[in-house]
Design a protein around this motif. Structure first.
Motif, PDB file in Angstrom:
ATOM      1  N   ILE A  97      22.127  44.950  41.596  1.00 46.03           N
ATOM      2  CA  ILE A  97      22.798  44.818  41.045  1.00 46.03           C
ATOM      3  C   ILE A  97      24.036  45.744  40.520  1.00 46.03           C
ATOM      4  CG2 ILE A  97      20.799  44.117  39.733  1.00 46.03           C
ATOM      5  CD1 ILE A  97      20.920  45.757  37.538  1.00 46.03           C
ATOM      6  N   ASP A  98      24.591  46.584  40.871  1.00 42.16           N
ATOM      7  CA  ASP A  98      25.879  47.117  41.638  1.00 42.16           C
ATOM      8  C   ASP A  98      26.721  46.751  41.952  1.00 42.16           C
ATOM      9  OD1 ASP A  98      28.171  49.626  41.196  1.00 42.16           O
ATOM     10  OD2 ASP A  98      26.759  50.998  41.587  1.00 42.16           O
ATOM     11  N   ILE A  99      28.101  46.564  40.958  1.00 46.12           N
ATOM     12  CA  ILE A  99      29.005  45.704  41.161  1.00 46.12           C
ATOM     13  C   ILE A  99      30.356  46.368  41.286  1.00 46.12           C
ATOM     14  CG2 ILE A  99      28.450  43.179  40.499  1.00 46.12           C
ATOM     15  CD1 ILE A  99      29.770  44.110  37.893  1.00 46.12           C
ATOM     16  N   SER A 100      30.315  48.382  41.313  1.00 44.90           N
ATOM     17  CA  SER A 100      31.183  48.706  41.621  1.00 44.90           C
ATOM     18  C   SER A 100      32.138  48.180  42.802  1.00 44.90           C
ATOM     19  CB  SER A 100      30.833  49.996  41.645  1.00 44.90           C
ATOM     20  OG  SER A 100      30.407  50.648  40.842  1.00 44.90           O
ATOM     21  N   ASN A 101      31.917  47.996  43.711  1.00 46.40           N
ATOM     22  CA  ASN A 101      32.489  47.312  44.656  1.00 46.40           C
ATOM     23  C   ASN A 101      33.821  45.940  44.622  1.00 46.40           C
ATOM     24  OD1 ASN A 101      32.272  50.266  46.390  1.00 46.40           O
ATOM     25  ND2 ASN A 101      30.208  48.911  47.399  1.00 46.40           N
ATOM     26  N   GLU A 102      32.925  44.918  43.771  1.00 47.85           N
ATOM     27  CA  GLU A 102      33.695  43.865  43.773  1.00 47.85           C
ATOM     28  C   GLU A 102      34.451  44.349  42.832  1.00 47.85           C
ATOM     29  OE1 GLU A 102      30.464  40.707  42.356  1.00 47.85           O
ATOM     30  OE2 GLU A 102      29.011  41.915  43.364  1.00 47.85           O
ATOM     31  N   VAL A 103      34.425  45.091  42.066  1.00 48.89           N
ATOM     32  CA  VAL A 103      35.457  45.539  40.937  1.00 48.89           C
ATOM     33  C   VAL A 103      36.149  46.254  41.738  1.00 48.89           C
ATOM     34  CG1 VAL A 103      36.347  46.984  38.763  1.00 48.89           C
ATOM     35  CG2 VAL A 103      33.828  45.874  38.809  1.00 48.89           C
ATOM     36  N   LEU A 104      36.527  46.824  42.777  1.00 43.67           N
ATOM     37  CA  LEU A 104      37.466  47.250  43.487  1.00 43.67           C
ATOM     38  C   LEU A 104      38.101  46.172  43.905  1.00 43.67           C
ATOM     39  CD1 LEU A 104      35.504  50.562  44.106  1.00 43.67           C
ATOM     40  CD2 LEU A 104      37.513  50.910  43.613  1.00 43.67           C
ATOM     41  N   LEU A 105      36.955  45.713  44.497  1.00 40.20           N
ATOM     42  CA  LEU A 105      38.095  43.945  45.325  1.00 40.20           C
ATOM     43  C   LEU A 105      38.507  43.722  44.166  1.00 40.20           C
ATOM     44  CD1 LEU A 105      35.260  43.173  48.359  1.00 40.20           C
ATOM     45  CD2 LEU A 105      37.661  44.104  48.269  1.00 40.20           C
ATOM     46  N   LYS A 106      38.388  43.013  42.951  1.00 34.41           N
ATOM     47  CA  LYS A 106      39.132  42.636  42.397  1.00 34.41           C
ATOM     48  C   LYS A 106      40.079  43.027  42.363  1.00 34.41           C
ATOM     49  CE  LYS A 106      38.221  38.977  39.606  1.00 34.41           C
ATOM     50  NZ  LYS A 106      37.698  37.135  39.666  1.00 34.41           N
ATOM     51  N   LEU A 107      40.636  44.163  41.626  1.00 33.21           N
ATOM     52  CA  LEU A 107      41.193  44.912  40.874  1.00 33.21           C
ATOM     53  C   LEU A 107      42.685  45.068  42.863  1.00 33.21           C
ATOM     54  CD1 LEU A 107      39.177  47.824  39.501  1.00 33.21           C
ATOM     55  CD2 LEU A 107      41.010  46.188  38.540  1.00 33.21           C
ATOM     56  N   GLY A 108      42.112  44.429  43.867  1.00 30.84           N
ATOM     57  CA  GLY A 108      42.824  45.002  45.145  1.00 30.84           C
ATOM     58  C   GLY A 108      42.553  46.543  45.857  1.00 30.84           C
ATOM     59  N   TYR A 109      41.056  46.564  45.770  1.00 34.01           N
ATOM     60  CA  TYR A 109      41.613  48.121  46.126  1.00 34.01           C
ATOM     61  C   TYR A 109      40.042  48.084  47.359  1.00 34.01           C
ATOM     62  CZ  TYR A 109      44.001  49.923  43.260  1.00 34.01           C
ATOM     63  OH  TYR A 109      45.188  50.824  42.198  1.00 34.01           O
ATOM     64  N   SER A 110      40.502  48.453  48.382  1.00 32.43           N
ATOM     65  CA  SER A 110      38.872  47.627  49.474  1.00 32.43           C
ATOM     66  C   SER A 110      38.246  48.810  49.894  1.00 32.43           C
ATOM     67  CB  SER A 110      39.598  46.637  51.051  1.00 32.43           C
ATOM     68  OG  SER A 110      40.163  48.065  51.661  1.00 32.43           O
ATOM     69  N   LYS A 111      36.527  48.604  49.215  1.00 29.35           N
ATOM     70  CA  LYS A 111      35.707  49.736  49.425  1.00 29.35           C
ATOM     71  C   LYS A 111      34.480  49.394  50.445  1.00 29.35           C
ATOM     72  CE  LYS A 111      33.830  53.238  49.581  1.00 29.35           C
ATOM     73  NZ  LYS A 111      34.225  55.045  50.455  1.00 29.35           N
ATOM     74  N   LYS A 163      37.613  57.527  40.971  1.00 25.07           N
ATOM     75  CA  LYS A 163      37.396  58.405  42.592  1.00 25.07           C
ATOM     76  C   LYS A 163      38.264  57.060  43.443  1.00 25.07           C
ATOM     77  CE  LYS A 163      34.244  61.719  41.581  1.00 25.07           C
ATOM     78  NZ  LYS A 163      33.307  62.141  41.970  1.00 25.07           N
ATOM     79  N   GLN A 164      38.104  55.947  43.306  1.00 22.67           N
ATOM     80  CA  GLN A 164      38.687  55.090  44.157  1.00 22.67           C
ATOM     81  C   GLN A 164      40.008  54.576  44.052  1.00 22.67           C
ATOM     82  OE1 GLN A 164      37.103  55.292  46.962  1.00 22.67           O
ATOM     83  NE2 GLN A 164      35.312  56.510  46.173  1.00 22.67           N
ATOM     84  N   ILE A 165      40.989  54.932  42.752  1.00 16.40           N
ATOM     85  CA  ILE A 165      42.258  54.219  42.310  1.00 16.40           C
ATOM     86  C   ILE A 165      43.109  55.445  42.571  1.00 16.40           C
ATOM     87  CG2 ILE A 165      43.478  53.482  40.472  1.00 16.40           C
ATOM     88  CD1 ILE A 165      40.441  51.759  39.883  1.00 16.40           C
ATOM     89  N   PRO A 166      43.762  55.779  42.888  1.00 19.90           N
ATOM     90  CA  PRO A 166      45.138  55.928  43.910  1.00 19.90           C
ATOM     91  C   PRO A 166      45.792  56.911  42.658  1.00 19.90           C
ATOM     92  CG  PRO A 166      45.558  55.313  45.853  1.00 19.90           C
ATOM     93  CD  PRO A 166      44.444  54.446  44.319  1.00 19.90           C
ATOM     94  N   SER A 167      46.295  55.597  41.406  1.00 14.99           N
ATOM     95  CA  SER A 167      46.516  55.832  39.858  1.00 14.99           C
ATOM     96  C   SER A 167      46.303  56.543  39.544  1.00 14.99           C
ATOM     97  CB  SER A 167      47.741  55.163  39.738  1.00 14.99           C
ATOM     98  OG  SER A 167      45.838  53.661  39.404  1.00 14.99           O
ATOM     99  N   TYR A 168      44.717  56.499  39.175  1.00 15.07           N
ATOM    100  CA  TYR A 168      44.405  57.522  38.422  1.00 15.07           C
ATOM    101  C   TYR A 168      44.243  58.921  38.565  1.00 15.07           C
ATOM    102  CZ  TYR A 168      40.463  58.459  35.695  1.00 15.07           C
ATOM    103  OH  TYR A 168      39.718  59.471  34.827  1.00 15.07           O
TER     104      TYR A 168
END
Length: 171
Positions: free
Chosen positions: A157-171, A33-38
């Motif tokens: 233990i939820d790393i969802s925000n880290e994944v978004l950061l790694k992809l270049g999306y900040s949350k 949901k945080q990825i506009p291209s999706y």
């Protein structure tokens, strides 16, 4: 001697069991949901699906119209005419089924388009998760969105925000 060996064996087994595995969670729905291209890919898929569905329904409607006309006039037709009309109806129904298969079958256009639009996004997420897991020493990363039997998991233990950061999306 036997007692000492048995005690040593029990202690070693306890140490191996006590070695904790590190787990992490992601929420794939949240990430996507945080990825506009999706979202854009989903909208494009919906639009194409509606267009294709309209085409399939139009073909089916043609077959239905032919069948209804056939039913009304079948009693006045010769056997040859009925056979010809029946074959025409069967052909239209087959065309509709083939069109449905072409668009929505396992090897259909919808699947190909989904692979083209969405698979690269999912691959990028997978690679980001893999990098984080490797860096931080996680033995397993579980998607909480698909883990139906999970009742509770600590948010730490939820790393969802880290994944978004790694992809270049900040949350």
């Amino acid at each position: 001697m036997k007692k000492m060996f048995l005690s040593l064996l029990i202690v070693m087994a306890g140490m191996m069991t006590a070695q904790a595995q590190k787990f992490a969670l992601i929420d794939m729905e949240f990430i996507l949901k945080q990825i506009p291209s999706y979202e854009q890919a989903n909208k494009q898929m919906e639009s194409l699906s509606k267009q294709w569905q309209t085409e399939v329904e139009a073909k089916s409607k043609e077959a239905k119209t032919l069948y209804e006309a056939y039913q009304k006039s079948a009693s006045t037709m010769t056997a040859e005419q009925r056979t010809a009309k029946e074959e025409e109806i069967i052909l239209k129904e087959r065309e509709a089924a083939e069109l449905r298969q072409t668009y929505f079958g396992p090897q259909g256009e919808a699947m190909k388009k989904r692979q083209e639009l969405i698979a690269p996004i999912q691959d990028a997420i997978y690679n980001a998760v893999k990098e984080i897991a490797t860096e931080k020493g996680y033995d397993a990363v579980i998607d909480r969105a698909s883990a139906q039997s999970m009742i509770f998991a600590s948010p730490r233990i939820d790393i969802s925000n880290e994944v978004l950061l790694k992809l270049g999306y900040s949350k």
